[in-house]
Design a protein around this motif. Structure first.
Motif, PDB file in Angstrom:
ATOM      1  N   ALA A  82       0.847  -1.195   0.000  1.00  0.00           N
ATOM      2  CA  ALA A  82       0.000   0.000   0.000  1.00  0.00           C
ATOM      3  C   ALA A  82       0.876   1.237   0.000  1.00  0.00           C
ATOM      4  O   ALA A  82       1.967   1.238   0.571  1.00  0.00           O
ATOM      5  CB  ALA A  82      -0.915   0.020   1.229  1.00  0.00           C
ATOM      6  N   LEU A  83       0.356   2.283  -0.617  1.00  0.00           N
ATOM      7  CA  LEU A  83       1.043   3.577  -0.644  1.00  0.00           C
ATOM      8  C   LEU A  83       1.351   4.056   0.776  1.00  0.00           C
ATOM      9  O   LEU A  83       2.434   4.557   1.056  1.00  0.00           O
ATOM     10  CB  LEU A  83       0.160   4.587  -1.378  1.00  0.00           C
ATOM     11  N   VAL A  84       0.376   3.872   1.696  1.00  0.00           N
ATOM     12  CA  VAL A  84       0.562   4.399   3.060  1.00  0.00           C
ATOM     13  C   VAL A  84       1.489   3.546   3.931  1.00  0.00           C
ATOM     14  O   VAL A  84       1.686   3.858   5.094  1.00  0.00           O
ATOM     15  CB  VAL A  84      -0.779   4.620   3.820  1.00  0.00           C
ATOM     16  N   TYR A  85       2.050   2.480   3.378  1.00  0.00           N
ATOM     17  CA  TYR A  85       3.068   1.730   4.131  1.00  0.00           C
ATOM     18  C   TYR A  85       4.451   2.382   3.954  1.00  0.00           C
ATOM     19  O   TYR A  85       5.411   1.969   4.594  1.00  0.00           O
ATOM     20  CB  TYR A  85       3.147   0.259   3.681  1.00  0.00           C
ATOM     21  N   TYR A  86       4.532   3.363   3.069  1.00  0.00           N
ATOM     22  CA  TYR A  86       5.775   4.121   2.842  1.00  0.00           C
ATOM     23  C   TYR A  86       6.936   3.257   2.365  1.00  0.00           C
ATOM     24  O   TYR A  86       8.095   3.639   2.510  1.00  0.00           O
ATOM     25  CB  TYR A  86       6.206   4.875   4.116  1.00  0.00           C
ATOM     26  N   ASN A  87       6.652   2.059   1.821  1.00  0.00           N
ATOM     27  CA  ASN A  87       7.777   1.226   1.390  1.00  0.00           C
ATOM     28  C   ASN A  87       7.549   0.606   0.013  1.00  0.00           C
ATOM     29  O   ASN A  87       8.244  -0.348  -0.361  1.00  0.00           O
ATOM     30  CB  ASN A  87       8.063   0.126   2.432  1.00  0.00           C
ATOM     31  N   GLU A  88       6.598   1.154  -0.755  1.00  0.00           N
ATOM     32  CA  GLU A  88       6.336   0.564  -2.082  1.00  0.00           C
ATOM     33  C   GLU A  88       7.565   0.662  -2.996  1.00  0.00           C
ATOM     34  O   GLU A  88       7.741  -0.183  -3.867  1.00  0.00           O
ATOM     35  CB  GLU A  88       5.109   1.206  -2.743  1.00  0.00           C
ATOM     36  N   HIS A  89       8.406   1.671  -2.779  1.00  0.00           N
ATOM     37  CA  HIS A  89       9.628   1.768  -3.595  1.00  0.00           C
ATOM     38  C   HIS A  89      10.535   0.556  -3.364  1.00  0.00           C
ATOM     39  O   HIS A  89      11.117   0.010  -4.311  1.00  0.00           O
ATOM     40  CB  HIS A  89      10.381   3.072  -3.310  1.00  0.00           C
ATOM     41  N   GLU A  90      10.626   0.111  -2.100  1.00  0.00           N
ATOM     42  CA  GLU A  90      11.448  -1.066  -1.789  1.00  0.00           C
ATOM     43  C   GLU A  90      10.814  -2.348  -2.318  1.00  0.00           C
ATOM     44  O   GLU A  90      11.507  -3.236  -2.830  1.00  0.00           O
ATOM     45  CB  GLU A  90      11.648  -1.196  -0.273  1.00  0.00           C
ATOM     46  N   VAL A  91       9.498  -2.438  -2.172  1.00  0.00           N
ATOM     47  CA  VAL A  91       8.785  -3.629  -2.631  1.00  0.00           C
ATOM     48  C   VAL A  91       8.933  -3.769  -4.145  1.00  0.00           C
ATOM     49  O   VAL A  91       9.231  -4.853  -4.670  1.00  0.00           O
ATOM     50  CB  VAL A  91       7.294  -3.559  -2.221  1.00  0.00           C
ATOM     51  N   GLY A  92       8.757  -2.650  -4.855  1.00  0.00           N
ATOM     52  CA  GLY A  92       8.908  -2.657  -6.312  1.00  0.00           C
ATOM     53  C   GLY A  92      10.309  -3.031  -6.748  1.00  0.00           C
ATOM     54  O   GLY A  92      10.509  -3.817  -7.686  1.00  0.00           O
ATOM     55  N   GLN A  93      11.275  -2.496  -6.021  1.00  0.00           N
ATOM     56  CA  GLN A  93      12.687  -2.795  -6.323  1.00  0.00           C
ATOM     57  C   GLN A  93      12.949  -4.298  -6.172  1.00  0.00           C
ATOM     58  O   GLN A  93      13.601  -4.920  -7.017  1.00  0.00           O
ATOM     59  CB  GLN A  93      13.584  -1.997  -5.371  1.00  0.00           C
ATOM     60  N   ALA A  94      12.414  -4.884  -5.097  1.00  0.00           N
ATOM     61  CA  ALA A  94      12.620  -6.321  -4.841  1.00  0.00           C
ATOM     62  C   ALA A  94      11.978  -7.160  -5.947  1.00  0.00           C
ATOM     63  O   ALA A  94      12.596  -8.122  -6.447  1.00  0.00           O
ATOM     64  CB  ALA A  94      12.035  -6.699  -3.487  1.00  0.00           C
ATOM     65  N   ILE A  95      10.771  -6.807  -6.341  1.00  0.00           N
ATOM     66  CA  ILE A  95      10.077  -7.545  -7.405  1.00  0.00           C
ATOM     67  C   ILE A  95      10.872  -7.446  -8.709  1.00  0.00           C
ATOM     68  O   ILE A  95      11.116  -8.451  -9.384  1.00  0.00           O
ATOM     69  CB  ILE A  95       8.637  -7.011  -7.601  1.00  0.00           C
ATOM     70  N   ARG A  96      11.329  -6.236  -9.023  1.00  0.00           N
ATOM     71  CA  ARG A  96      12.067  -6.037 -10.280  1.00  0.00           C
ATOM     72  C   ARG A  96      13.395  -6.804 -10.271  1.00  0.00           C
ATOM     73  O   ARG A  96      13.793  -7.383 -11.291  1.00  0.00           O
ATOM     74  CB  ARG A  96      12.307  -4.542 -10.532  1.00  0.00           C
ATOM     75  N   GLU A  97      14.049  -6.845  -9.117  1.00  0.00           N
ATOM     76  CA  GLU A  97      15.326  -7.589  -9.022  1.00  0.00           C
ATOM     77  C   GLU A  97      15.119  -9.089  -9.248  1.00  0.00           C
ATOM     78  O   GLU A  97      15.921  -9.754  -9.897  1.00  0.00           O
ATOM     79  CB  GLU A  97      15.991  -7.349  -7.660  1.00  0.00           C
ATOM     80  N   GLY A 153      15.839 -13.627 -13.129  1.00  0.00           N
ATOM     81  CA  GLY A 153      15.232 -14.822 -13.732  1.00  0.00           C
ATOM     82  C   GLY A 153      14.466 -15.714 -12.770  1.00  0.00           C
ATOM     83  O   GLY A 153      13.967 -16.771 -13.163  1.00  0.00           O
ATOM     84  N   THR A 154      14.353 -15.298 -11.498  1.00  0.00           N
ATOM     85  CA  THR A 154      13.602 -16.125 -10.529  1.00  0.00           C
ATOM     86  C   THR A 154      12.132 -16.220 -10.932  1.00  0.00           C
ATOM     87  O   THR A 154      11.511 -17.277 -10.828  1.00  0.00           O
ATOM     88  CB  THR A 154      13.713 -15.534  -9.101  1.00  0.00           C
ATOM     89  N   VAL A 155      11.557 -15.096 -11.355  1.00  0.00           N
ATOM     90  CA  VAL A 155      10.146 -15.046 -11.766  1.00  0.00           C
ATOM     91  C   VAL A 155      10.004 -14.156 -13.005  1.00  0.00           C
ATOM     92  O   VAL A 155      10.887 -13.370 -13.328  1.00  0.00           O
ATOM     93  CB  VAL A 155       9.236 -14.465 -10.648  1.00  0.00           C
ATOM     94  N   LYS A 156       8.840 -14.289 -13.651  1.00  0.00           N
ATOM     95  CA  LYS A 156       8.445 -13.327 -14.682  1.00  0.00           C
ATOM     96  C   LYS A 156       7.420 -12.397 -14.042  1.00  0.00           C
ATOM     97  O   LYS A 156       6.831 -12.739 -13.014  1.00  0.00           O
ATOM     98  CB  LYS A 156       7.809 -14.052 -15.872  1.00  0.00           C
ATOM     99  N   ARG A 157       7.190 -11.251 -14.667  1.00  0.00           N
ATOM    100  CA  ARG A 157       6.219 -10.308 -14.082  1.00  0.00           C
ATOM    101  C   ARG A 157       4.857 -10.971 -13.895  1.00  0.00           C
ATOM    102  O   ARG A 157       4.193 -10.782 -12.878  1.00  0.00           O
ATOM    103  CB  ARG A 157       6.090  -9.047 -14.979  1.00  0.00           C
ATOM    104  N   GLU A 158       4.441 -11.791 -14.889  1.00  0.00           N
ATOM    105  CA  GLU A 158       3.098 -12.396 -14.796  1.00  0.00           C
ATOM    106  C   GLU A 158       2.984 -13.447 -13.695  1.00  0.00           C
ATOM    107  O   GLU A 158       1.882 -13.866 -13.331  1.00  0.00           O
ATOM    108  CB  GLU A 158       2.659 -12.983 -16.145  1.00  0.00           C
ATOM    109  N   ASP A 159       4.130 -13.875 -13.132  1.00  0.00           N
ATOM    110  CA  ASP A 159       4.092 -14.829 -12.011  1.00  0.00           C
ATOM    111  C   ASP A 159       3.719 -14.135 -10.702  1.00  0.00           C
ATOM    112  O   ASP A 159       3.278 -14.791  -9.748  1.00  0.00           O
ATOM    113  CB  ASP A 159       5.469 -15.489 -11.803  1.00  0.00           C
ATOM    114  N   ILE A 160       3.963 -12.833 -10.632  1.00  0.00           N
ATOM    115  CA  ILE A 160       3.773 -12.092  -9.379  1.00  0.00           C
ATOM    116  C   ILE A 160       2.382 -11.458  -9.345  1.00  0.00           C
ATOM    117  O   ILE A 160       1.923 -10.871 -10.325  1.00  0.00           O
ATOM    118  CB  ILE A 160       4.851 -10.988  -9.234  1.00  0.00           C
ATOM    119  N   PHE A 161       1.728 -11.592  -8.198  1.00  0.00           N
ATOM    120  CA  PHE A 161       0.423 -10.968  -7.978  1.00  0.00           C
ATOM    121  C   PHE A 161       0.622  -9.858  -6.952  1.00  0.00           C
ATOM    122  O   PHE A 161       0.887 -10.122  -5.778  1.00  0.00           O
ATOM    123  CB  PHE A 161      -0.564 -12.019  -7.450  1.00  0.00           C
TER     124      PHE A 161
END
Length: 326
Positions: A55-70, A75-83
């Motif tokens: 959530a935006l109000v958790y103030y950590n979406e930048h970190e969460v997004g960075q982790a998903i993109r990494e 090659g661990t996952v594709k974007r469509e694997d992540i919900f």
């Protein structure tokens, strides 16, 4: 229900599917060291989680997004694997603010779309830069917004491809019916994220939602922190419950794993929040055992109808959802 690690998801009414086990990422930015959320999300994806709740109000979406993109980049996952589930905060309920709020989340995550976007609370706050607007006496400033108009703006976001699915959170039956009976409804809510665990089993709301093809996503599924500033401490610690302890012992599992498995077997999606590596791993290990019908009934009998998360500071809001029976 066949629930194995690789196939731990259930269908949503719009044709998409949601993993039954997610990682909650709520944190207090004042006490959480930088990088904590990113490390937790990376580990969770390595362990097998495919559902991340943020959530935006958790103030950590930048970190969460960075982790998903990494994890996509290596090659661990594709974007469509992540919900990924994002949330519309209370200060963005006016229809003209809905898309900019979602676009802000996407920009922070550096992703093209979210998989589920939900109205975090039915309670609108005064719009502006502050997430928790207050007057000079410290009282929260509310705002009158039509939930149906907010929903129409969300529908436009789905049509624009910014989110795959739409849902709500902390809505009671009356508030869900406002949306479901809205004239010209284009996209139904696929989910309702609410508190749900053995001490607060939500039988009536669960029954209503299941009849209307709305998946319940349970937050605080293993109880919650004992932070007196926002948690109802009249509710005893869930994980110390004697029945849960004895069932856990029998299955050689932890009480957390039993509480999570209980909800999963009821078709409730669970999003336990943890930044603790051991707990992140343990919480995912719920697909290799099952509870008997007797054990399920015994755990259902623990229901106390007491919330850990009452949000009483907003109980005078006209749309405060918890005055109703369900």
């Amino acid at each position: 229900m066949q629930l194995i690690g690789e196939r731990h998801y259930i269908p949503l009414s719009d044709g998409n599917k949601i993993p039954l086990m997610g990682l909650g990422t709520y944190s207090d930015p004042r006490t959480t060291p930088q990088g904590t959320a990113a490390n937790a999300v990376k580990l969770a994806i390595e362990v097998g989680y495919r559902h991340i709740d943020g959530a935006l109000v958790y103030y950590n979406e930048h970190e969460v997004g960075q982790a998903i993109r990494e994890k996509i980049a290596d090659g661990t996952v594709k974007r469509e694997d992540i919900f990924y589930c994002g949330k519309l905060w209370n200060t963005f309920h006016p229809p003209e603010l809905v898309r900019p709020a979602l676009e802000r989340t996407l920009k922070t995550l550096q992703l093209d779309y979210v998989d589920l976007y939900i109205i975090e609370m039915p309670t609108a706050f005064k719009p502006g830069e502050t997430f928790y607007p207050r007057d000079e006496n410290g009282k929260c400033l509310y705002h009158e917004t039509d939930l149906c108009a907010t929903w129409e703006a969300l529908e436009a976001c789905k049509d624009a491809g910014l989110t795959k699915s739409l849902g709500v959170s902390n809505f009671n039956k009356r508030q869900l019916e406002l949306i479901l009976k809205k004239p010209g409804l284009k996209h139904r809510p696929v989910s309702n994220q609410v508190e749900c665990h053995p001490y607060f089993t939500q039988p009536k709301l669960l029954d209503y939602c299941q009849k209307n093809n709305i998946v319940i996503v349970g937050y605080s599924p293993i109880g919650t922190s004992r932070d007196a500033s926002w948690v109802n401490l009249k509710c005893p610690p869930l994980l110390e419950d004697e029945l849960l302890l004895s069932i856990a012992q029998k299955h050689k599992k932890t009480t957390s794993q039993v509480a999570l498995r209980f909800n999963i077997q009821r078709g409730v999606v669970v999003i336990p929040k943890s930044f603790n590596p051991q707990h992140i791993k343990e919480n995912f290990q719920v697909f290799d055992f099952s509870l008997s019908d007797t054990e399920m009934k015994e755990i259902e009998g623990l229901n106390k109808n007491i919330r850990f998360v009452e949000l009483l500071m907003w109980s005078d809001h006209p749309e405060y959802p918890f005055h109703d029976n369900y």
